[in-house]
Write a protein that holds these residues in place. Structure first.
Motif, PDB file in Angstrom:
ATOM      1  N   LYS A  51       0.826  -1.212   0.000  1.00 14.63           N
ATOM      2  CA  LYS A  51       0.000   0.000   0.000  1.00 14.63           C
ATOM      3  C   LYS A  51       0.857   1.257   0.000  1.00 14.63           C
ATOM      4  O   LYS A  51       0.492   2.264  -0.575  1.00 14.63           O
ATOM      5  CB  LYS A  51      -0.936  -0.006   1.196  1.00 14.63           C
ATOM      6  CG  LYS A  51      -1.975  -1.094   1.125  1.00 14.63           C
ATOM      7  CD  LYS A  51      -3.084  -0.837   2.106  1.00 14.63           C
ATOM      8  CE  LYS A  51      -4.175  -1.862   1.965  1.00 14.63           C
ATOM      9  NZ  LYS A  51      -5.129  -1.541   0.951  1.00 14.63           N
ATOM     10  N   GLU A  76       3.942  -0.312   4.345  1.00 17.55           N
ATOM     11  CA  GLU A  76       2.647  -0.858   4.753  1.00 17.55           C
ATOM     12  C   GLU A  76       2.309  -1.888   3.687  1.00 17.55           C
ATOM     13  O   GLU A  76       2.027  -1.541   2.539  1.00 17.55           O
ATOM     14  CB  GLU A  76       1.583   0.230   4.803  1.00 17.55           C
ATOM     15  CG  GLU A  76       0.232  -0.304   5.217  1.00 17.55           C
ATOM     16  CD  GLU A  76      -0.853   0.769   5.211  1.00 17.55           C
ATOM     17  OE1 GLU A  76      -2.014   0.397   5.479  1.00 17.55           O
ATOM     18  OE2 GLU A  76      -0.554   1.933   4.920  1.00 17.55           O
ATOM     19  N   TRP A  77       2.407  -3.172   4.055  1.00 24.08           N
ATOM     20  CA  TRP A  77       2.168  -4.206   3.064  1.00 24.08           C
ATOM     21  C   TRP A  77       1.596  -5.455   3.715  1.00 24.08           C
ATOM     22  O   TRP A  77       1.756  -5.696   4.908  1.00 24.08           O
ATOM     23  CB  TRP A  77       3.420  -4.499   2.260  1.00 24.08           C
ATOM     24  CG  TRP A  77       4.590  -5.070   3.012  1.00 24.08           C
ATOM     25  CD1 TRP A  77       5.373  -4.433   3.923  1.00 24.08           C
ATOM     26  CD2 TRP A  77       5.110  -6.382   2.894  1.00 24.08           C
ATOM     27  NE1 TRP A  77       6.357  -5.266   4.380  1.00 24.08           N
ATOM     28  CE2 TRP A  77       6.222  -6.476   3.765  1.00 24.08           C
ATOM     29  CE3 TRP A  77       4.758  -7.494   2.137  1.00 24.08           C
ATOM     30  CZ2 TRP A  77       6.968  -7.634   3.895  1.00 24.08           C
ATOM     31  CZ3 TRP A  77       5.518  -8.645   2.263  1.00 24.08           C
ATOM     32  CH2 TRP A  77       6.600  -8.705   3.135  1.00 24.08           C
ATOM     33  N   PHE A  78       0.920  -6.223   2.885  1.00 25.63           N
ATOM     34  CA  PHE A  78       0.200  -7.400   3.344  1.00 25.63           C
ATOM     35  C   PHE A  78       0.468  -8.556   2.379  1.00 25.63           C
ATOM     36  O   PHE A  78       0.592  -8.344   1.174  1.00 25.63           O
ATOM     37  CB  PHE A  78      -1.306  -7.107   3.372  1.00 25.63           C
ATOM     38  CG  PHE A  78      -1.646  -5.931   4.244  1.00 25.63           C
ATOM     39  CD1 PHE A  78      -2.014  -6.115   5.564  1.00 25.63           C
ATOM     40  CD2 PHE A  78      -1.552  -4.633   3.752  1.00 25.63           C
ATOM     41  CE1 PHE A  78      -2.294  -5.028   6.371  1.00 25.63           C
ATOM     42  CE2 PHE A  78      -1.842  -3.540   4.554  1.00 25.63           C
ATOM     43  CZ  PHE A  78      -2.217  -3.738   5.866  1.00 25.63           C
ATOM     44  N   TYR A  79       0.575  -9.750   2.936  1.00 21.97           N
ATOM     45  CA  TYR A  79       0.716 -10.948   2.109  1.00 21.97           C
ATOM     46  C   TYR A  79      -0.377 -11.923   2.493  1.00 21.97           C
ATOM     47  O   TYR A  79      -0.454 -12.341   3.645  1.00 21.97           O
ATOM     48  CB  TYR A  79       2.091 -11.585   2.281  1.00 21.97           C
ATOM     49  CG  TYR A  79       2.288 -12.783   1.391  1.00 21.97           C
ATOM     50  CD1 TYR A  79       2.390 -12.624   0.007  1.00 21.97           C
ATOM     51  CD2 TYR A  79       2.341 -14.061   1.908  1.00 21.97           C
ATOM     52  CE1 TYR A  79       2.551 -13.712  -0.822  1.00 21.97           C
ATOM     53  CE2 TYR A  79       2.511 -15.149   1.080  1.00 21.97           C
ATOM     54  CZ  TYR A  79       2.617 -14.974  -0.280  1.00 21.97           C
ATOM     55  OH  TYR A  79       2.772 -16.053  -1.107  1.00 21.97           O
ATOM     56  N   ARG A  82      -2.182 -11.161   5.644  1.00 20.05           N
ATOM     57  CA  ARG A  82      -1.388 -10.977   6.860  1.00 20.05           C
ATOM     58  C   ARG A  82      -0.597  -9.670   6.772  1.00 20.05           C
ATOM     59  O   ARG A  82      -0.013  -9.372   5.734  1.00 20.05           O
ATOM     60  CB  ARG A  82      -0.417 -12.140   7.061  1.00 20.05           C
ATOM     61  CG  ARG A  82      -1.132 -13.454   7.349  1.00 20.05           C
ATOM     62  CD  ARG A  82      -0.143 -14.584   7.487  1.00 20.05           C
ATOM     63  NE  ARG A  82       0.459 -14.827   6.164  1.00 20.05           N
ATOM     64  CZ  ARG A  82       1.457 -15.639   5.934  1.00 20.05           C
ATOM     65  NH1 ARG A  82       2.033 -16.294   6.928  1.00 20.05           N
ATOM     66  NH2 ARG A  82       1.929 -15.813   4.711  1.00 20.05           N
ATOM     67  N   ASP A  83      -0.579  -8.938   7.868  1.00 18.77           N
ATOM     68  CA  ASP A  83       0.085  -7.638   7.914  1.00 18.77           C
ATOM     69  C   ASP A  83       1.581  -7.816   8.208  1.00 18.77           C
ATOM     70  O   ASP A  83       1.951  -8.362   9.242  1.00 18.77           O
ATOM     71  CB  ASP A  83      -0.561  -6.780   8.997  1.00 18.77           C
ATOM     72  CG  ASP A  83      -0.080  -5.347   9.008  1.00 18.77           C
ATOM     73  OD1 ASP A  83       0.879  -5.018   8.285  1.00 18.77           O
ATOM     74  OD2 ASP A  83      -0.673  -4.553   9.753  1.00 18.77           O
ATOM     75  N   SER A  85       3.631  -5.022   7.786  1.00 17.83           N
ATOM     76  CA  SER A  85       4.062  -3.630   7.792  1.00 17.83           C
ATOM     77  C   SER A  85       5.170  -3.404   8.814  1.00 17.83           C
ATOM     78  O   SER A  85       5.226  -4.073   9.847  1.00 17.83           O
ATOM     79  CB  SER A  85       2.881  -2.715   8.101  1.00 17.83           C
ATOM     80  OG  SER A  85       1.883  -2.869   7.125  1.00 17.83           O
TER      81      SER A  85
END
Length: 112
Positions: A51, A76-79, A82-83, A85
């Motif tokens: 993001k 700020e990222w998600f896989y 799941r966070d 960040s």
């Protein structure tokens, strides 16, 4: 290339990632898969959702046909929902092949 890489991740731009990354690219990070195809598929599909990414303390060193970029990322990222960040110390390795720089490896380590 560094700026293009960051923008392509946030925009889910598989075409730009494919152009920048070498066919034998490898990614060491806390997720599944580590090759070019898996990584680009994860970004384009949204399984890997970046993001926001800010890259600071960028240092580039060049030794002949090899370049190493190190930096501190705040992301700020998600896989797969799941966070992940946080802050990461990253290393990008580039190789100059056939008169063209390509990203051949990336390592990202959580940094507190």
């Amino acid at each position: 290339m560094n700026d293009e890489w960051v923008k392509a991740l946030v925009r889910r731009d598989g075409e730009t990632l494919n152009r920048i990354m070498a066919e034998d690219f490898v990614f060491t990070y806390p997720l599944e898969g580590d090759d070019k195809v898996q990584f680009i598929n994860d970004v384009v599909s949204g399984d890997l959702n970046v993001k926001q990414l800010t890259r600071d303390q960028v240092v580039v060193r060049i030794w002949g046909s090899t370049a190493v970029l190190s930096a501190l990322d705040t992301a700020e990222w998600f896989y797969q929902g799941r966070d992940f960040s946080g802050k990461y110390k990253i290393v990008h390795i580039y190789a100059n092949r056939d008169q063209r720089w390509q990203l051949v490896a990336v390592q990202a380590c959580a940094f507190s």
